[in-house]
Scaffold this motif. Structure first.
Motif, PDB file in Angstrom:
ATOM      1  N   LYS A   1     -68.420  29.291  21.576  1.00  0.00           N
ATOM      2  CA  LYS A   1     -69.300  28.858  20.489  1.00  0.00           C
ATOM      3  C   LYS A   1     -68.506  28.379  19.283  1.00  0.00           C
ATOM      4  N   GLU A   2     -67.369  29.019  19.021  1.00  0.00           N
ATOM      5  CA  GLU A   2     -66.561  28.691  17.852  1.00  0.00           C
ATOM      6  C   GLU A   2     -65.094  28.867  18.196  1.00  0.00           C
ATOM      7  N   LYS A   3     -64.290  27.850  17.899  1.00  0.00           N
ATOM      8  CA  LYS A   3     -62.859  27.918  18.198  1.00  0.00           C
ATOM      9  C   LYS A   3     -62.146  28.884  17.255  1.00  0.00           C
ATOM     10  N   ALA A   4     -60.999  29.380  17.697  1.00  0.00           N
ATOM     11  CA  ALA A   4     -60.173  30.233  16.844  1.00  0.00           C
ATOM     12  C   ALA A   4     -59.748  29.453  15.606  1.00  0.00           C
ATOM     13  N   ARG A   5     -59.500  30.205  14.503  1.00  0.00           N
ATOM     14  CA  ARG A   5     -59.103  29.575  13.245  1.00  0.00           C
ATOM     15  C   ARG A   5     -57.999  30.401  12.582  1.00  0.00           C
ATOM     16  N   ALA A   6     -57.209  29.747  11.739  1.00  0.00           N
ATOM     17  CA  ALA A   6     -56.141  30.471  11.042  1.00  0.00           C
ATOM     18  C   ALA A   6     -55.813  29.822   9.711  1.00  0.00           C
ATOM     19  N   THR A   7     -55.471  30.664   8.750  1.00  0.00           N
ATOM     20  CA  THR A   7     -54.861  30.244   7.490  1.00  0.00           C
ATOM     21  C   THR A   7     -53.473  30.871   7.446  1.00  0.00           C
ATOM     22  N   ILE A   8     -52.475  30.074   7.064  1.00  0.00           N
ATOM     23  CA  ILE A   8     -51.092  30.547   7.123  1.00  0.00           C
ATOM     24  C   ILE A   8     -50.338  30.209   5.831  1.00  0.00           C
ATOM     25  N   TYR A   9     -49.648  31.224   5.316  1.00  0.00           N
ATOM     26  CA  TYR A   9     -48.686  31.034   4.233  1.00  0.00           C
ATOM     27  C   TYR A   9     -47.280  31.127   4.820  1.00  0.00           C
ATOM     28  N   PHE A  10     -46.394  30.263   4.326  1.00  0.00           N
ATOM     29  CA  PHE A  10     -44.992  30.277   4.747  1.00  0.00           C
ATOM     30  C   PHE A  10     -44.151  30.462   3.487  1.00  0.00           C
ATOM     31  N   ASN A  11     -43.491  31.606   3.407  1.00  0.00           N
ATOM     32  CA  ASN A  11     -42.700  31.947   2.218  1.00  0.00           C
ATOM     33  C   ASN A  11     -43.509  31.793   0.936  1.00  0.00           C
ATOM     34  N   GLY A  12     -44.754  32.241   0.998  1.00  0.00           N
ATOM     35  CA  GLY A  12     -45.612  32.251  -0.171  1.00  0.00           C
ATOM     36  C   GLY A  12     -46.362  30.962  -0.446  1.00  0.00           C
ATOM     37  N   LYS A  13     -46.130  29.924   0.348  1.00  0.00           N
ATOM     38  CA  LYS A  13     -46.817  28.643   0.166  1.00  0.00           C
ATOM     39  C   LYS A  13     -47.849  28.442   1.277  1.00  0.00           C
ATOM     40  N   LYS A  14     -49.064  28.068   0.882  1.00  0.00           N
ATOM     41  CA  LYS A  14     -50.111  27.860   1.880  1.00  0.00           C
ATOM     42  C   LYS A  14     -49.839  26.560   2.632  1.00  0.00           C
ATOM     43  N   ILE A  15     -49.659  26.672   3.945  1.00  0.00           N
ATOM     44  CA  ILE A  15     -49.312  25.500   4.752  1.00  0.00           C
ATOM     45  C   ILE A  15     -50.410  25.100   5.737  1.00  0.00           C
ATOM     46  N   HIS A  16     -51.325  26.020   6.034  1.00  0.00           N
ATOM     47  CA  HIS A  16     -52.479  25.728   6.898  1.00  0.00           C
ATOM     48  C   HIS A  16     -53.697  26.425   6.305  1.00  0.00           C
ATOM     49  N   LYS A  17     -54.762  25.684   6.052  1.00  0.00           N
ATOM     50  CA  LYS A  17     -55.969  26.254   5.463  1.00  0.00           C
ATOM     51  C   LYS A  17     -57.123  26.220   6.455  1.00  0.00           C
ATOM     52  N   ASP A  18     -57.464  27.379   6.984  1.00  0.00           N
ATOM     53  CA  ASP A  18     -58.629  27.556   7.861  1.00  0.00           C
ATOM     54  C   ASP A  18     -58.688  26.481   8.956  1.00  0.00           C
ATOM     55  N   LYS A  19     -57.595  26.346   9.677  1.00  0.00           N
ATOM     56  CA  LYS A  19     -57.498  25.325  10.716  1.00  0.00           C
ATOM     57  C   LYS A  19     -58.056  25.820  12.053  1.00  0.00           C
ATOM     58  N   ALA A  20     -58.859  24.993  12.694  1.00  0.00           N
ATOM     59  CA  ALA A  20     -59.337  25.296  14.041  1.00  0.00           C
ATOM     60  C   ALA A  20     -58.215  25.069  15.038  1.00  0.00           C
ATOM     61  N   ILE A  21     -58.126  25.941  16.044  1.00  0.00           N
ATOM     62  CA  ILE A  21     -57.086  25.827  17.069  1.00  0.00           C
ATOM     63  C   ILE A  21     -57.767  25.506  18.394  1.00  0.00           C
ATOM     64  N   GLN A  22     -57.347  24.428  19.005  1.00  0.00           N
ATOM     65  CA  GLN A  22     -58.072  23.887  20.152  1.00  0.00           C
ATOM     66  C   GLN A  22     -57.782  24.599  21.474  1.00  0.00           C
ATOM     67  N   GLN A  23     -56.496  24.948  21.693  1.00  0.00           N
ATOM     68  CA  GLN A  23     -56.149  25.409  23.036  1.00  0.00           C
ATOM     69  C   GLN A  23     -54.813  26.140  23.054  1.00  0.00           C
ATOM     70  N   VAL A  24     -54.448  26.617  24.240  1.00  0.00           N
ATOM     71  CA  VAL A  24     -53.121  27.179  24.511  1.00  0.00           C
ATOM     72  C   VAL A  24     -52.250  26.052  25.056  1.00  0.00           C
ATOM     73  N   TRP A  25     -51.036  25.932  24.523  1.00  0.00           N
ATOM     74  CA  TRP A  25     -50.118  24.889  24.974  1.00  0.00           C
ATOM     75  C   TRP A  25     -48.951  25.510  25.747  1.00  0.00           C
ATOM     76  N   GLY A  26     -48.411  24.755  26.691  1.00  0.00           N
ATOM     77  CA  GLY A  26     -47.224  25.203  27.414  1.00  0.00           C
ATOM     78  C   GLY A  26     -47.490  25.734  28.798  1.00  0.00           C
ATOM     79  N   GLY A  27     -48.746  25.677  29.233  1.00  0.00           N
ATOM     80  CA  GLY A  27     -49.057  26.093  30.589  1.00  0.00           C
ATOM     81  C   GLY A  27     -49.104  27.595  30.773  1.00  0.00           C
ATOM     82  N   PRO A  28     -49.200  28.066  32.020  1.00  0.00           N
ATOM     83  CA  PRO A  28     -49.358  29.495  32.302  1.00  0.00           C
ATOM     84  C   PRO A  28     -48.185  30.352  31.861  1.00  0.00           C
ATOM     85  N   ASN A  29     -46.991  29.754  31.669  1.00  0.00           N
ATOM     86  CA  ASN A  29     -45.841  30.531  31.215  1.00  0.00           C
ATOM     87  C   ASN A  29     -45.874  30.811  29.718  1.00  0.00           C
ATOM     88  N   SER A  30     -46.839  30.204  29.023  1.00  0.00           N
ATOM     89  CA  SER A  30     -46.876  30.297  27.570  1.00  0.00           C
ATOM     90  C   SER A  30     -47.654  31.507  27.074  1.00  0.00           C
TER      91      SER A  30
END
Length: 253
Positions: free
Chosen positions: A177-206
């Motif tokens: 119904k709703e994709k996973a989402r994330a907000t991320i800070y890197f060393n105190g700086k916001k680099i991703h704001k409430d981004k939807a994540i579409q899928q798993v990458w890298g195949g079954p080994n990932s």
């Protein structure tokens, strides 16, 4: 009036910084759980090898506990011999506990140029650690989907911190119904704001669901926090997680 405005601005700034709680050295909130404190004991108690199709390592975990090259204490190195040559999935470690929605703090140090690892949310979605690359497959990317909005990497030989608020995918009657989402800070700086994540990458080994419909077949199962071994010495310390409920909220903070 100018003095009042200045005081108000300072108060707002202080409150914002307290709420943000991001960057190297941030201490965990009272209700958060420490996942790694630098000790061999906690590594063995709370982590295990991910039993994916490419697993080549055997317990106990071969990630070494080494001296912190900058500060006091000890840290762990991702340079597991089973992961040599970039064989992700061969010696990746994952928490024994699994999580749905959470706030996560991870500190890492890339010892050499080109050092490669990754932080996996729910053992599905990779936040890349890769020295020397700021592309979609590079440092701080939500891998293959979202570029960081600004560069914040401190460089090799320096400690860095990811602060992540994550909301798991939502399902209704077994259907996404709703994709996973994330907000991320890197060393105190916001680099991703409430981004939807579409899928798993890298195949079954990932990671979990990597082999389902090319990684698009996300399932309603919990997963742990995973750290990737790719034959490079990437150090980790001060890892903690806070379980939260984001059923009626986004991830921005």
């Amino acid at each position: 009036m100018k003095k009042i405005a200045l005081v108000f601005t300072l108060i707002i700034g202080v409150v914002f910084n307290i709420n943000a709680q991001t960057g190297v050295g941030v201490e965990k909130p009272n209700n958060a759980e420490i996942l790694f404190d630098g000790s061999r004991k906690m590594l063995d108690e709370k982590w295990t090898y991910w039993k994916g199709p490419r697993l080549a390592a055997e317990m106990p975990i071969k990630w070494e506990i080494v001296r912190d090259p900058i500060d006091e204490g000890t840290v762990m190195s991702s340079n597991d011999p089973a992961g040599a040559g970039g064989k992700y999935g061969a010696a990746d470690i994952v928490t024994k506990d699994e999580f749905r929605d959470f706030r996560l703090h991870v500190e890492f140090l890339v010892e050499e140029e080109g050092g490669n690892s990754g932080v996996y949310l729910q053992n599905r979605y990779e936040i890349q650690i890769l020295d020397g690359d700021y592309g979609l497959h590079g440092m701080a990317a939500i891998i293959n989907e979202h570029l960081p909005e600004q560069e914040a990497y401190n460089g090799t030989g320096q400690w860095n911190a990811y602060d992540i608020k994550f909301k798991a995918a939502r399902f209704e009657d077994g259907k996404l119904k709703e994709k996973a989402r994330a907000t991320i800070y890197f060393n105190g700086k916001k680099i991703h704001k409430d981004k939807a994540i579409q899928q798993v990458w890298g195949g079954p080994n990932s990671g979990i669901d990597g082999g389902n419909d090319g990684g698009k077949g996300i399932t309603d199962t919990l997963g742990g926090i995973k750290l990737q071994a790719e034959g490079h010495s990437v150090l980790f310390r001060n890892i903690w997680i806070e379980k939260i409920d984001l059923s009626n909220a986004g991830t921005d903070f």
